[in-house]
Enzyme design. Structure first.
Site, mmCIF file in Angstrom:
data_model
loop_
_atom_site.group_PDB
_atom_site.id
_atom_site.type_symbol
_atom_site.label_atom_id
_atom_site.label_comp_id
_atom_site.label_asym_id
_atom_site.label_seq_id
_atom_site.Cartn_x
_atom_site.Cartn_y
_atom_site.Cartn_z
ATOM 1 C CD GLU A 232 -1.283 -6.481 -0.214
ATOM 2 O OE1 GLU A 232 -0.076 -6.652 0.164
ATOM 3 O OE2 GLU A 232 -1.653 -7.350 -0.806
ATOM 4 C CB CYS A 266 4.502 -1.058 0.044
ATOM 5 S SG CYS A 266 3.813 -1.558 -1.439
HETATM 6 P P1 NAD Z 1 -1.027 4.437 8.051
HETATM 7 O O1 NAD Z 1 -1.136 2.901 8.250
HETATM 8 O O2 NAD Z 1 -0.719 5.574 8.858
HETATM 9 O O3 NAD Z 1 -2.427 4.852 7.196
HETATM 10 C C1 NAD Z 1 -3.058 4.162 6.344
HETATM 11 C C2 NAD Z 1 -4.661 4.417 6.247
HETATM 12 O O4 NAD Z 1 -5.192 3.979 7.681
HETATM 13 C C3 NAD Z 1 -4.898 6.088 6.334
HETATM 14 O O5 NAD Z 1 -6.158 5.936 5.591
HETATM 15 C C4 NAD Z 1 -5.295 6.120 7.814
HETATM 16 O O6 NAD Z 1 -6.258 7.345 8.098
HETATM 17 C C5 NAD Z 1 -5.788 4.894 8.288
HETATM 18 N N1 NAD Z 1 -5.920 4.647 9.871
HETATM 19 C C6 NAD Z 1 -4.753 5.110 10.627
HETATM 20 N N2 NAD Z 1 -5.233 4.618 11.900
HETATM 21 C C7 NAD Z 1 -6.254 3.802 11.561
HETATM 22 C C8 NAD Z 1 -6.981 2.780 12.623
HETATM 23 N N3 NAD Z 1 -6.820 2.656 13.913
HETATM 24 N N4 NAD Z 1 -7.791 2.033 11.908
HETATM 25 C C9 NAD Z 1 -8.153 2.172 10.645
HETATM 26 N N5 NAD Z 1 -7.346 3.124 9.827
HETATM 27 C C10 NAD Z 1 -6.562 3.936 10.328
HETATM 28 O O7 NAD Z 1 -0.039 4.326 6.617
HETATM 29 P P2 NAD Z 1 0.546 5.306 5.719
HETATM 30 O O8 NAD Z 1 1.365 6.190 6.663
HETATM 31 O O9 NAD Z 1 -0.458 6.109 5.021
HETATM 32 O O10 NAD Z 1 1.166 4.580 4.447
HETATM 33 C C11 NAD Z 1 2.585 4.241 4.672
HETATM 34 C C12 NAD Z 1 2.657 2.730 4.865
HETATM 35 O O11 NAD Z 1 1.906 1.893 4.175
HETATM 36 C C13 NAD Z 1 3.864 2.199 4.842
HETATM 37 O O12 NAD Z 1 4.359 1.380 6.026
HETATM 38 C C14 NAD Z 1 4.108 1.246 3.616
HETATM 39 O O13 NAD Z 1 5.104 0.274 3.411
HETATM 40 C C15 NAD Z 1 2.842 0.664 3.539
HETATM 41 N N6 NAD Z 1 2.138 0.297 2.457
HETATM 42 C C16 NAD Z 1 2.141 -0.987 2.016
HETATM 43 C C17 NAD Z 1 1.803 -1.290 0.636
HETATM 44 C C18 NAD Z 1 1.538 -2.948 0.261
HETATM 45 O O14 NAD Z 1 1.105 -3.123 -0.664
HETATM 46 N N7 NAD Z 1 2.040 -3.750 1.303
HETATM 47 C C19 NAD Z 1 1.505 -0.374 -0.148
HETATM 48 C C20 NAD Z 1 1.544 0.886 -0.023
HETATM 49 C C21 NAD Z 1 2.094 1.340 1.345
#
Ligand code: NAD
Length: 461
Positions: A232, A266
């Site tokens: 997602e 999101c």
């Molecule tokens: P992010 O991708 O920076 O981080 C999300 C998670 O991934 C964190 O727990 C982080 O520690 C982890 N992470 C970071 N690098 C990683 C790697 N290389 N491997 C595995 N895990 C890793 O996202 P964010 O800033 O926390 O969230 C915002 C984003 O999430 C926005 O783009 C938003 O649109 C999206 N989002 C999507 C949905 C959906 O349902 N589609 C819902 C909520 C948020």
């Protein structure tokens, strides 16, 4: 200090300092788990999973429903923690929503399906599921991941966002008052720990909610462990306001479609294509709401909008708005930090007369700024709306539902709303297309995503 946090608050400097999003004061310290801790958690999950799967479906649901009841008991406290850590007014709503979605995962019916030739399709547990989540709805999204996974007989290792671990750790503590040991473990850490989890050799599934950039890295690492993926990812949802739309009628819903959770959703409305005939009226109506909707610390009654959760995201919002202004767009409301409220507050911002190729239109702002692009024919609006690589949500606004449906049919998105934007239901599948990810959550589809299929063939008759 919250009683829910007693197990995670450690001595200052012995963990990661977690800040109150509004005041930037330290709320508590989250453990910084190591790769060894992670390996231990995955091994414990692997060991505990068969016995959890051996429970009947009814017994697993009885336990999960008891967890939901316990979340209700602690909802006020959990809600306050969500508000402090994440920033949103309405943390209680997120805590209540988490209990609601947890119950719904148990209310959903998924039965074996008869196939041709006397065969039967069954849904069996996958094994160990890794959950990696973002900071915008930390508790709700954790439940979206955990509930169907546990319901289907899997064990889970969850890594919350490094920005909002405390509320998720508190949630997992509630779960673990009811679950057998090892079935659900939280690992707290930064993106390196996330990377170590997603590339762990002993996983069967990863469910990830976060940015598209991180989603791509998880796809790469899954080449090694062949974990199945639900992704997602980010969104840049477009709305199309059709000719003849009744501005007075739609303005509130449109405003909240964009600014719920201060735009940190999101599937928020992130760019709006507005027909010439209603453009000026809609810009005025949204600007009026942007100026007058109360913003401030979420724990203070009356506030409807809060801070941006973290400094990195604040910088993105400010940069995109500054760039739009520099390109000649008209900032009709907001357009600057609200420093008097706290370091991470940014005024609710409406940007008009903006080029479609401005970064504020083309990139995900994930914060309190909404660009409105003027159009004069619907074909052009559709082309522009479909012109990004994101495809999470979209919406169509207009007085004629049939016409709106025809436009909806042509929008490239996982969900298209008519005369509203956002709003999820636990029995209605949700997921993205294009770079917004793949796989579905919620309802029967969400349960299937947490199961392996197994076909049983009887002897040929
Ligand atoms: P992010 O991708 O920076 O981080 C999300 C998670 O991934 C964190 O727990 C982080 O520690 C982890 N992470 C970071 N690098 C990683 C790697 N290389 N491997 C595995 N895990 C890793 O996202 P964010 O800033 O926390 O969230 C915002 C984003 O999430 C926005 O783009 C938003 O649109 C999206 N989002 C999507 C949905 C959906 O349902 N589609 C819902 C909520 C948020």
């Amino acid at each position: 200090m919250s009683t829910l946090l007693s197990h995670v608050s450690v001595a200052p400097h012995a963990g990661r300092a977690i800040l109150d999003a509004a005041s930037q004061e330290v709320i508590g310290y989250a453990p910084e788990h190591t790769v060894d801790d992670l390996n231990t958690a995955v091994a414990a999950a692997r060991a505990a999973q068969p016995a959890w799967a051996a429970h009947s479906d009814g017994e697993r649901c009885r336990i999960l429903t008891a967890v939901a009841d316990d979340i209700d008991v602690h909802a006020e406290e959990l809600g306050r923690l969500i508000t402090r850590e994440q920033g949103k007014p309405g943390g209680l709503g997120e805590a209540n929503g988490a209990a609601h979605f947890l119950r719904a995962a148990c209310d959903t019916v998924l039965e074996a399906a008869p196939l041709a030739d006397g065969a039967e399709l069954r849904y069996v547990p996958l094994g160990v599921v890794a959950s990696i989540g973002p900071w915008n709805f930390p508790v709700m999204i954790a439940v979206w991941h955990i509930a169907p996974a546990l319901r289907m007989g899997n064990a889970v290792v969850i890594k919350p966002s490094e920005h909002t671990p405390l509320s998720v750790l508190a949630l997992i503590d509630i779960f673990n008052r009811h679950l057998p040991p090892g079935v659900l473990t939280a690992i707290s850490g930064d993106r390196e720990v996330g990377a170590a989890l997603s590339s762990h050799a002993d996983l069967d599934k990863i469910i990830f909610t976060g940015s598209t950039a991180t989603g791509r890295k998880i796809v790469e690492s899954s080449a090694r462990n062949l974990a199945r993926l639900t992704l997602e990812l980010g969104g840049n949802d477009a709305g199309i306001v059709l000719p003849g739309a009744n501005v007075a009628d739609i303005a509130d819903r449109l405003f909240w479609g964009a600014f719920m959770n201060t735009g940190q959703v999101c599937a928020a409305l992130k760019r709006v294509y507005v027909h010439d005939s209603v453009y000026d009226d809609l810009v005025d109506a949204l600007a009026e709401r942007a100026r007058t909707t109360p913003m401030g610390p979420g724990l203070e009654p009356g506030n409807k909008l809060g801070p941006v959760q973290n400094a990195e995201q604040f910088e993105i919002v400010a940069r995109l708005v500054d760039d739009a202004r520099a390109r000649g767009a008209r900032v009709v409301a907001g357009g600057e930090p609200a420093a008097e409220l706290g370091p991470l507050f940014y005024r609710t911002t409406i940007v008009a007369d903006i080029d479609n190729d401005a970064d504020l239109v083309q990139q995900e702002q994930f914060g309190p700024a909404l660009p409105l692009v003027r159009y004069s024919d619907v074909e052009t609006a559709l082309e522009l709306a479909n012109g990004t690589d994101q495809g999470l949500g979209a919406s169509v606004w207009g007085p004629d539902e049939e016409e709106a449906m025809r436009v909806a049919d042509r929008l490239e998105a996982g969900t298209v709303w008519i005369n509203r934007h956002g709003g999820l239901h636990p029995q209605v599948p949700f997921g993205g297309t294009k770079s917004s990810g793949y796989g579905l959550e919620f309802g029967v589809e969400g349960l299937k995503a947490m199961a392996a299929t197994k076909v049983i063939r009887r002897p040929a008759g």
